[in-house]
Structures are given as C-alpha cells and as structure tokens.
Design an enzyme around this catalytic site. Sequence first.
Site, PDB file in Angstrom:
ATOM      1  N   GLY A  61      -3.948   1.266  -0.202  1.00 43.08           N
ATOM      2  CA  GLY A  61      -3.041   1.634   1.004  1.00 43.08           C
ATOM      3  C   GLY A  61      -1.693   1.577   1.220  1.00 43.08           C
ATOM      4  O   GLY A  61      -0.937   2.528   1.377  1.00 43.08           O
ATOM      5  N   THR A 103     -12.294   4.742   1.543  1.00 43.34           N
ATOM      6  CA  THR A 103     -11.883   5.869   2.476  1.00 43.34           C
ATOM      7  C   THR A 103     -12.616   7.062   2.291  1.00 43.34           C
ATOM      8  O   THR A 103     -13.079   7.477   1.350  1.00 43.34           O
ATOM      9  CB  THR A 103     -10.328   6.089   2.399  1.00 43.34           C
ATOM     10  OG1 THR A 103      -9.741   4.917   2.346  1.00 43.34           O
ATOM     11  CG2 THR A 103      -9.874   6.834   3.217  1.00 43.34           C
ATOM     12  N   ASP A 140      -3.284   3.213   5.109  1.00 42.40           N
ATOM     13  CA  ASP A 140      -2.632   4.400   5.220  1.00 42.40           C
ATOM     14  C   ASP A 140      -3.394   5.469   5.824  1.00 42.40           C
ATOM     15  O   ASP A 140      -2.645   6.360   6.370  1.00 42.40           O
ATOM     16  CB  ASP A 140      -2.404   4.666   3.657  1.00 42.40           C
ATOM     17  CG  ASP A 140      -3.446   4.965   2.953  1.00 42.40           C
ATOM     18  OD1 ASP A 140      -4.426   4.065   2.835  1.00 42.40           O
ATOM     19  OD2 ASP A 140      -3.645   6.213   2.429  1.00 42.40           O
TER      20      ASP A 140
END
Length: 329
Positions: free
Chosen positions: A250, A196, A227
């Site tokens: 996540g 991410t 997430d």
Amino acid sequence: MSTPNSIATIAIHGGAGTILRSAMNSEQEKAYHAALNDILSAAQAILADGGSALDAVSTAVSMLEDCPLFNAGKGAVYTHAGTHELDAAIMDGATLAAGAVANVAHVRNPIRAARTVMEHSEHILLVGAGAESFVAEHGVALVEPEYFHTEARHAQWLRAQEKGGMLLLDHDAASQAAAKAAQEIAPIDPDNKFGTVGAVALDMHGNLAAATSTGGITNKRVGRVGDSPLIGAGCYANNRTAAISTTGTGEAFMRTVAAYDISARMEYAGASLEDAAAQVVMELLPRYNGRGGLIAIDAQGNVTLPFNTEGMYRGYAKVGAAPVTAIYK
C-alpha cells in the site's frame, strides 16, 4: 490478461502475491475459481439488466467481503493488538463522486459504508467510530468484531506474533514453512499475500465505477491506513479515462498515486489503458519496492489485469459471455 472492446463489463480481484502451486490442491483451486465466478456472475447480471456500474462494483465487493477466502470483511486479518480495522473506497466515474471509510471495526460491509459516505455526506473519507455512527444512521449493518474472525486468520496472527511481531502481507510466500502452513488455508501464502479486494465496471450507459476494500496487513500497527480507502491511490474512476482498483504494498501505491497515475497517463499523454497500466505496475512501482497488481477498465470496455507478482486472484465478465477467472500467471 487483456480483453477486446465491448460494453458492459465487470472485473474483480482478490489479492496478489507469490502463488504456491505446491501448496494448492484441486479442491482449493476449485473453491477460489467458484467464488470468483459466482461474484462475477452476480455483477454481470446487474449490468445485463441495465444496472449501473456503481451497483455492479458495490455488489461484487460486498460479496468478496462476505467470502472468508479473501481479506476483507469476514475473514479480515488481525492487527498487532488482535483487533480488526477495515478500509474501503468507491468512486463514480461519471461525476467523480467518491466515498471512503477507514479503521472501522463494526461495519459488516465496509464498501456499503463507503458508498453511504459518498451518497449521504458532504465528505469523502470518514474514519473510526465517527464513520460507524454516520453509516449506521443510514441503515448500514453493524456487527460485533467477532463476526470477522476465522480460525485461519487467527492462526495467521499467532504465527506473526511468534515471529517477533513481523508484518505479514497476505499473499506472498516467504519461506517453505509458510508454504507448509498455506497448504491448509490458501494457494497464495496467507501469511504474506497482499490482501485487498476490488472491482471495476463499465455499464451499458457508458459509465465507469471502481471499488476497493481491505482488512489490511496482518499484525499491522493499530491505526495504520493503507492505499485502499485513498482516492487516487487504491481506487479511482473517471469516465474520460478508466476505472482502477489496486492491490499490493500500500505505501508504494500511495507514494506514486498509482491509480490516478494510470488515468493521467491516458488523459494527458494519450497512452492506452494497457500501456498506462503496464508502465505503472511493471516500471514505476518496482522503483519503490512496490509489489502487487491492479484491475482496470476504460471507457471503450478494454480490460487489463496486470501484476508484478507471481499471481493474482482475478477475473472479468462481459455481458453475453462466460466469466473468465485466473490465479496464476
């Protein structure tokens, strides 16, 4: 890594996981530091000119999405079906306005799509084809799915298929075989890192903003959303407390509403930014097998970048000072 009080600051991350020093050569290390430095410098210039925290994080995350070294935008990982599904979110700490997109497959810069949702719709989260249609109406660039392809990510997906369809988190070393493969691609094992990217900023007007974007998990089930596009889990900003962007497993960040929990600990329990972030990353998340990290900045300009893995691509820059970047602990 934490920093003293100052105004107008940008911080970024590009994923967390098990750093393989043995799989890093000097050229790779230079490439990652150079990319982080260039992105920080661009966002820092916006803040120095009196630009908004929203503009700074939008620019920083767009540049991270455009860089194939990271798992967001160009270079996003493949789903089990060999497709790309990207997610992103952005939040304005001054108003608590937020926007997000999930499972988009044609948006060149998902963070720009997320901001478009925030600024031009009555909604916060749009997904799939509906999201793409809406943001295209407002000038967000669409691309063919082939744009996101890189040979490294495709090879990574093929290895996942060969391993029986296992899920592979994008920055975490699982074996010596993975380490060997990583020597050709990245210092953090690309088969297992938490892929991410994100940015948080405080501008000269005292406003905070946060942004997060991801290509997801290699070989993930089609339709899976983590997430990153969920306000309060992967992204949160509130001028009363802090701006936070997370990276990691996540589902654990979702279950604990990790980004908002930091804000709540500050607002309701009086915790400092550093203490609140450390409590969440080092104590709360591990209870639920949560691995990864986050970047955060508070209304006074304090910055913290904690992680419970062996490393995290990260950096920060305060206006008037040289950017600081790091990979290892």
